[in-house]
Motif scaffolding. Sequence first.
Motif, short mmCIF file in Angstrom:
data_model
loop_
_atom_site.label_atom_id
_atom_site.label_comp_id
_atom_site.label_asym_id
_atom_site.label_seq_id
_atom_site.Cartn_x
_atom_site.Cartn_y
_atom_site.Cartn_z
N ILE A 55 0.85 -1.20 0.00
CA ILE A 55 0.00 0.00 0.00
C ILE A 55 0.88 1.25 0.00
O ILE A 55 0.66 2.18 -0.79
N ALA A 56 1.88 1.27 0.85
CA ALA A 56 2.79 2.42 0.89
C ALA A 56 3.54 2.56 -0.43
O ALA A 56 3.70 3.68 -0.94
N ALA A 57 3.98 1.45 -1.00
CA ALA A 57 4.71 1.50 -2.27
C ALA A 57 3.83 2.03 -3.39
O ALA A 57 4.28 2.83 -4.22
N LEU A 58 2.58 1.62 -3.42
CA LEU A 58 1.66 2.13 -4.45
C LEU A 58 1.41 3.63 -4.26
O LEU A 58 1.34 4.37 -5.24
N ALA A 59 1.29 4.07 -3.02
CA ALA A 59 1.08 5.50 -2.77
C ALA A 59 2.30 6.30 -3.23
O ALA A 59 2.15 7.36 -3.85
N ILE A 60 3.48 5.80 -2.97
CA ILE A 60 4.71 6.47 -3.40
C ILE A 60 4.78 6.49 -4.93
O ILE A 60 5.10 7.52 -5.53
N ALA A 61 4.47 5.36 -5.54
CA ALA A 61 4.49 5.27 -7.00
C ALA A 61 3.47 6.23 -7.62
O ALA A 61 3.76 6.93 -8.59
N GLN A 62 2.29 6.29 -7.04
CA GLN A 62 1.25 7.18 -7.56
C GLN A 62 1.68 8.64 -7.43
O GLN A 62 1.39 9.45 -8.32
N ASP A 63 2.38 8.97 -6.37
CA ASP A 63 2.86 10.34 -6.20
C ASP A 63 3.84 10.75 -7.30
O ASP A 63 3.97 11.94 -7.59
N GLU A 64 4.48 9.79 -7.92
CA GLU A 64 5.43 10.09 -9.00
C GLU A 64 4.75 10.76 -10.19
O GLU A 64 5.28 11.70 -10.75
N ILE A 65 3.58 10.24 -10.61
CA ILE A 65 2.95 10.77 -11.82
C ILE A 65 1.47 11.10 -11.65
O ILE A 65 0.84 11.61 -12.56
N GLY A 66 0.91 10.80 -10.48
CA GLY A 66 -0.48 11.16 -10.22
C GLY A 66 -1.49 10.05 -10.41
O GLY A 66 -2.66 10.21 -10.08
N TRP A 67 -1.07 8.91 -10.96
CA TRP A 67 -1.97 7.77 -11.15
C TRP A 67 -1.13 6.52 -11.33
O TRP A 67 0.10 6.59 -11.32
N LEU A 68 -1.79 5.35 -11.45
CA LEU A 68 -1.07 4.08 -11.50
C LEU A 68 -1.35 3.32 -12.80
O LEU A 68 -2.24 2.46 -12.86
N PRO A 69 -0.59 3.60 -13.85
CA PRO A 69 -0.73 2.78 -15.06
C PRO A 69 -0.23 1.36 -14.77
O PRO A 69 0.52 1.14 -13.81
N SER A 70 -0.63 0.42 -15.59
CA SER A 70 -0.25 -0.98 -15.36
C SER A 70 1.26 -1.15 -15.33
O SER A 70 1.78 -1.95 -14.55
N THR A 71 1.99 -0.39 -16.15
CA THR A 71 3.45 -0.52 -16.14
C THR A 71 4.05 -0.13 -14.80
O THR A 71 5.02 -0.73 -14.35
N LEU A 72 3.44 0.85 -14.15
CA LEU A 72 3.94 1.28 -12.84
C LEU A 72 3.60 0.24 -11.76
O LEU A 72 4.42 -0.05 -10.89
N MET A 73 2.40 -0.34 -11.84
CA MET A 73 2.04 -1.39 -10.88
C MET A 73 2.93 -2.61 -11.07
O MET A 73 3.32 -3.26 -10.09
N GLU A 74 3.28 -2.92 -12.31
CA GLU A 74 4.17 -4.05 -12.56
C GLU A 74 5.57 -3.78 -12.00
O GLU A 74 6.22 -4.69 -11.48
N GLU A 89 -4.78 -6.11 -7.42
CA GLU A 89 -5.90 -6.32 -6.49
C GLU A 89 -5.93 -5.24 -5.41
O GLU A 89 -6.99 -4.73 -5.07
N VAL A 90 -4.78 -4.89 -4.87
CA VAL A 90 -4.70 -3.84 -3.85
C VAL A 90 -5.08 -2.49 -4.46
O VAL A 90 -5.87 -1.74 -3.89
N ALA A 91 -4.53 -2.20 -5.63
CA ALA A 91 -4.77 -0.90 -6.27
C ALA A 91 -6.24 -0.72 -6.64
O ALA A 91 -6.75 0.40 -6.60
N THR A 92 -6.93 -1.79 -6.96
CA THR A 92 -8.34 -1.67 -7.33
C THR A 92 -9.27 -1.72 -6.13
O THR A 92 -10.43 -1.32 -6.23
N PHE A 93 -8.78 -2.18 -5.01
CA PHE A 93 -9.62 -2.27 -3.81
C PHE A 93 -9.78 -0.92 -3.12
O PHE A 93 -10.86 -0.57 -2.66
N TYR A 94 -8.70 -0.16 -3.03
CA TYR A 94 -8.71 1.10 -2.28
C TYR A 94 -9.01 2.28 -3.20
O TYR A 94 -8.36 2.45 -4.23
N HIS A 95 -9.97 3.12 -2.80
CA HIS A 95 -10.37 4.24 -3.65
C HIS A 95 -9.31 5.33 -3.75
O HIS A 95 -9.39 6.20 -4.60
#
Length: 175
Positions: A40-59, A74-80
């Motif tokens: 969850i923390a890693a996704l939040a940090i990644a999202q802060d990089e560009i403002g959203w989470l494209p599949s390449t960033l989640m990978e 699954e985590v990225a789609t669960f949390y709003h």
Amino acid sequence: MSAAANPAVSPGYRLSEQALRLIDREIAKYPAGEQQSAVIAALAIAQDEIGWLPSTLMEEVARYLQMAPVAVYEVATFYHMFQLAPVGRHKITICTNLPCALSGANSAARRLQEKLGIGFGQTTADGRFTLQEGECMGACGDAPVLLVNNKQMCSFLDEAKIDALLQTLAAEQGK
């Protein structure tokens, strides 16, 4: 570069060295071999990089945490709080659950829609604002509440506070 959505992300996008250091700091909070706990923390940090989470960033997050890409998805789609498509520079999420609704969230939501000229799930034509309806934010005693970019909570909303917030956020555009 938090909050500024960048839809032109190259397919080979890589996390910055700064983001990797921040993710490493989160991983260090867990026992060795349990780096997936920092997803969850890693996704939040990644999202802060560009403002959203494209599949390449989640990978990329999945590779870094040594977990299956589907588990990260699954985590990225669960949390709003995670965005799978570009959003405006300022994502405004207003709670419309019962406690907030009883305290004026519906009026606050109408005011936001009126001032921004958009509905829920939409982004202003200039890309400045995205408006979303959110679930409970755990601040029922401060209702109605909203979050700006998942980081700044605004409480006890009324028309004057909404107008002031939007004016402040619009002024930040040039900075």
